[in-house]
Design a protein around this motif. Structure first.
Motif, PDB file in Angstrom:
ATOM      1  N   TYR A  74      -4.947 -11.077  -4.634  1.00  0.00           N
ATOM      2  CA  TYR A  74      -5.310  -9.998  -5.559  1.00  0.00           C
ATOM      3  C   TYR A  74      -5.191  -8.654  -4.835  1.00  0.00           C
ATOM      4  CZ  TYR A  74      -7.155 -13.615  -8.656  1.00  0.00           C
ATOM      5  OH  TYR A  74      -7.277 -14.693  -9.487  1.00  0.00           O
ATOM      6  N   PRO A  75      -5.049  -7.562  -5.584  1.00  0.00           N
ATOM      7  CA  PRO A  75      -4.866  -6.252  -4.946  1.00  0.00           C
ATOM      8  C   PRO A  75      -5.939  -5.888  -3.920  1.00  0.00           C
ATOM      9  CG  PRO A  75      -4.324  -6.091  -7.270  1.00  0.00           C
ATOM     10  CD  PRO A  75      -4.872  -7.478  -7.053  1.00  0.00           C
ATOM     11  N   HIS A  76      -7.213  -6.270  -4.169  1.00  0.00           N
ATOM     12  CA  HIS A  76      -8.273  -5.879  -3.241  1.00  0.00           C
ATOM     13  C   HIS A  76      -8.149  -6.562  -1.887  1.00  0.00           C
ATOM     14  CE1 HIS A  76     -10.128  -9.647  -4.760  1.00  0.00           C
ATOM     15  NE2 HIS A  76     -10.706  -9.682  -3.553  1.00  0.00           N
ATOM     16  N   GLU A  77      -7.307  -7.584  -1.798  1.00  0.00           N
ATOM     17  CA  GLU A  77      -7.140  -8.307  -0.543  1.00  0.00           C
ATOM     18  C   GLU A  77      -6.053  -7.695   0.350  1.00  0.00           C
ATOM     19  OE1 GLU A  77      -7.795 -12.811  -1.002  1.00  0.00           O
ATOM     20  OE2 GLU A  77      -6.903 -12.222  -2.930  1.00  0.00           O
ATOM     21  N   LEU A  78      -5.362  -6.671  -0.136  1.00  0.00           N
ATOM     22  CA  LEU A  78      -4.286  -6.047   0.621  1.00  0.00           C
ATOM     23  C   LEU A  78      -4.656  -4.619   1.001  1.00  0.00           C
ATOM     24  CD1 LEU A  78      -2.859  -8.493  -0.756  1.00  0.00           C
ATOM     25  CD2 LEU A  78      -0.802  -7.079  -0.874  1.00  0.00           C
ATOM     26  N   SER A  79      -4.106  -4.142   2.102  1.00  0.00           N
ATOM     27  CA  SER A  79      -4.335  -2.761   2.540  1.00  0.00           C
ATOM     28  C   SER A  79      -3.557  -1.793   1.654  1.00  0.00           C
ATOM     29  CB  SER A  79      -3.874  -2.593   3.987  1.00  0.00           C
ATOM     30  OG  SER A  79      -2.463  -2.704   4.072  1.00  0.00           O
ATOM     31  N   GLY A  80      -3.876  -0.508   1.783  1.00  0.00           N
ATOM     32  CA  GLY A  80      -3.184   0.500   0.988  1.00  0.00           C
ATOM     33  C   GLY A  80      -1.689   0.521   1.250  1.00  0.00           C
ATOM     34  N   GLY A  81      -1.299   0.394   2.532  1.00  0.00           N
ATOM     35  CA  GLY A  81       0.116   0.386   2.865  1.00  0.00           C
ATOM     36  C   GLY A  81       0.851  -0.804   2.277  1.00  0.00           C
ATOM     37  N   MET A  82       0.205  -1.968   2.307  1.00  0.00           N
ATOM     38  CA  MET A  82       0.823  -3.160   1.728  1.00  0.00           C
ATOM     39  C   MET A  82       0.924  -3.044   0.212  1.00  0.00           C
ATOM     40  SD  MET A  82      -0.817  -6.223   4.034  1.00  0.00           S
ATOM     41  CE  MET A  82       0.185  -7.480   3.266  1.00  0.00           C
ATOM     42  N   LEU A  83      -0.107  -2.468  -0.407  1.00  0.00           N
ATOM     43  CA  LEU A  83      -0.061  -2.292  -1.860  1.00  0.00           C
ATOM     44  C   LEU A  83       1.050  -1.333  -2.267  1.00  0.00           C
ATOM     45  CD1 LEU A  83      -3.813  -2.129  -2.953  1.00  0.00           C
ATOM     46  CD2 LEU A  83      -2.177  -3.965  -3.353  1.00  0.00           C
ATOM     47  N   GLN A  84       1.273  -0.295  -1.449  1.00  0.00           N
ATOM     48  CA  GLN A  84       2.355   0.634  -1.774  1.00  0.00           C
ATOM     49  C   GLN A  84       3.700  -0.087  -1.714  1.00  0.00           C
ATOM     50  OE1 GLN A  84       1.779   4.270  -2.608  1.00  0.00           O
ATOM     51  NE2 GLN A  84       3.531   3.373  -3.623  1.00  0.00           N
ATOM     52  N   ARG A  85       3.833  -0.994  -0.759  1.00  0.00           N
ATOM     53  CA  ARG A  85       5.048  -1.800  -0.684  1.00  0.00           C
ATOM     54  C   ARG A  85       5.189  -2.695  -1.922  1.00  0.00           C
ATOM     55  NH1 ARG A  85       3.449  -1.149   4.694  1.00  0.00           N
ATOM     56  NH2 ARG A  85       5.123  -0.987   6.237  1.00  0.00           N
ATOM     57  N   VAL A  86       4.073  -3.242  -2.392  1.00  0.00           N
ATOM     58  CA  VAL A  86       4.098  -4.081  -3.593  1.00  0.00           C
ATOM     59  C   VAL A  86       4.557  -3.266  -4.796  1.00  0.00           C
ATOM     60  CG1 VAL A  86       2.672  -5.359  -5.237  1.00  0.00           C
ATOM     61  CG2 VAL A  86       2.358  -5.718  -2.781  1.00  0.00           C
ATOM     62  N   SER A 112       1.783   9.886  -0.421  1.00  0.00           N
ATOM     63  CA  SER A 112       0.804  10.914  -0.043  1.00  0.00           C
ATOM     64  C   SER A 112      -0.537  10.328   0.404  1.00  0.00           C
ATOM     65  CB  SER A 112       0.573  11.883  -1.203  1.00  0.00           C
ATOM     66  OG  SER A 112       0.015  11.214  -2.313  1.00  0.00           O
ATOM     67  N   ALA A 113      -0.864   9.112  -0.052  1.00  0.00           N
ATOM     68  CA  ALA A 113      -2.154   8.517   0.305  1.00  0.00           C
ATOM     69  C   ALA A 113      -2.080   7.671   1.573  1.00  0.00           C
ATOM     70  CB  ALA A 113      -2.666   7.656  -0.850  1.00  0.00           C
ATOM     71  N   LEU A 114      -0.915   7.638   2.229  1.00  0.00           N
ATOM     72  CA  LEU A 114      -0.716   6.777   3.382  1.00  0.00           C
ATOM     73  C   LEU A 114      -0.818   7.570   4.682  1.00  0.00           C
ATOM     74  CD1 LEU A 114       2.401   4.809   2.070  1.00  0.00           C
ATOM     75  CD2 LEU A 114      -0.017   4.193   1.826  1.00  0.00           C
ATOM     76  N   ASP A 115      -1.198   6.879   5.749  1.00  0.00           N
ATOM     77  CA  ASP A 115      -1.179   7.530   7.055  1.00  0.00           C
ATOM     78  C   ASP A 115       0.268   7.737   7.490  1.00  0.00           C
ATOM     79  OD1 ASP A 115      -0.264   5.257   8.991  1.00  0.00           O
ATOM     80  OD2 ASP A 115      -1.851   4.335   7.804  1.00  0.00           O
ATOM     81  N   VAL A 116       0.466   8.560   8.508  1.00  0.00           N
ATOM     82  CA  VAL A 116       1.814   8.995   8.881  1.00  0.00           C
ATOM     83  C   VAL A 116       2.699   7.815   9.278  1.00  0.00           C
ATOM     84  CG1 VAL A 116       3.135  10.379  10.516  1.00  0.00           C
ATOM     85  CG2 VAL A 116       1.013  11.277   9.572  1.00  0.00           C
TER      86      VAL A 116
END
Length: 261
Positions: free
Chosen positions: A146-158, A178-182
């Motif tokens: 589920y989405p809550h089990e993935l990090s923000g970077g992984m979700l952006q890839r999804v 814009s919401a991701l670290d560099v």
């Protein structure tokens, strides 16, 4: 180059509020085009108007063509086909773009199965291949999460994978990094660039990061209060701007200056 997106004299109003005023821009196949400007300048409204994702109270004039098809004049069936086949949208907030109570695999395959009539086995295989293509390890496991089990970077890839499932020709990337670290931002942009080269995608890249626009985009449009005020090659953004507003934006960008001892 073939024209994938052509917006001509696009205006958008809500009642007496003018949101967009005669906006014109284009994106060709294989090209990354930036759209920059301060918050509230009309960047995201341009995307919503181009895809006709607007409430009934919106008044729209002008012309929008995606892969040669007239979006504003399209009937419901044609519009659904354009959204489902010709154009993909990568949203700024991946957690907001994914249903929190549905598995990642469902979000990836639903449009293929329900809109395109692809069999579930084939849709799953395509989803797994795309997860791997955007740099997600153990795609079979992620497919069931589920989405809550993935990090923000992984979700952006999804979200990028989901936008590519129907093999669109044009991508709208609305503040997609814009919401991701560099570090994660660089990885995601590299993945997006690889997919673009492989598929010949045209990308409209909306960002408030001027350094990123200069480095990543072939051309850049600068927007102010719903109008395009300047168009520049990405490499010339910091040195070739002539409009006062563009210069003021560039002057406001933080920089590290070396001082003589």
């Amino acid at each position: 180059m073939s024209r994938l997106l052509e917006i001509t004299d696009l205006s958008l109003r809500y009642g007496h509020a003018q949101i967009l005023d005669r906006v014109s821009l284009r994106v060709d196949r294989g090209e990354t085009v930036g759209l920059v400007g301060e918050s509230g300048s009309g960047k995201s409204s341009t995307v919503r108007a181009a895809l006709r994702l607007l409430p009934p109270t919106a008044a729209v004039e002008g012309e929008v063509r995606i892969a040669g098809r007239d979006v504003l004049a399209a009937d419901a069936r044609t519009l659904r086909d354009i959204r489902a086949s010709e154009a993909g949208l990568i949203q700024q907030d991946p957690r907001g773009a994914l249903n929190p109570v549905r598995r990642i695999g469902d979000s990836l395959t639903e449009r293929l199965v329900r809109v395109h009539g692809v069999g579930r086995a084939e849709a799953k295989q395509r989803g797994l291949e795309l997860l791997a293509a955007v740099g997600i390890s153990r795609p079979e496991q992620r497919f069931r999460q589920y989405p809550h089990e993935l990090s923000g970077g992984m979700l952006q890839r999804v979200v990028i994978a989901a936008a590519l499932t129907t093999r669109p020709e044009l991508l709208f990337a609305d503040e997609a990094t814009s919401a991701l670290d560099v570090t994660t931002q660089a990885e995601v942009l590299a993945i997006l660039r690889d997919q673009q080269r492989e598929r010949g995608l045209g990308v409209l890249f909306i960002t408030h990061d001027l350094h990123l626009a200069a480095a990543y985009c072939d051309r850049v449009y600068v927007m102010l209060r719903g109008e395009i005020v300047e168009e520049l090659h990405g490499a010339d953004l910091f040195t070739g701007a002539t409009q006062p507003y563009t210069r003021s934006l560039l002057d406001a960008v933080p920089s590290i200056r070396e001082h003589e001892a």
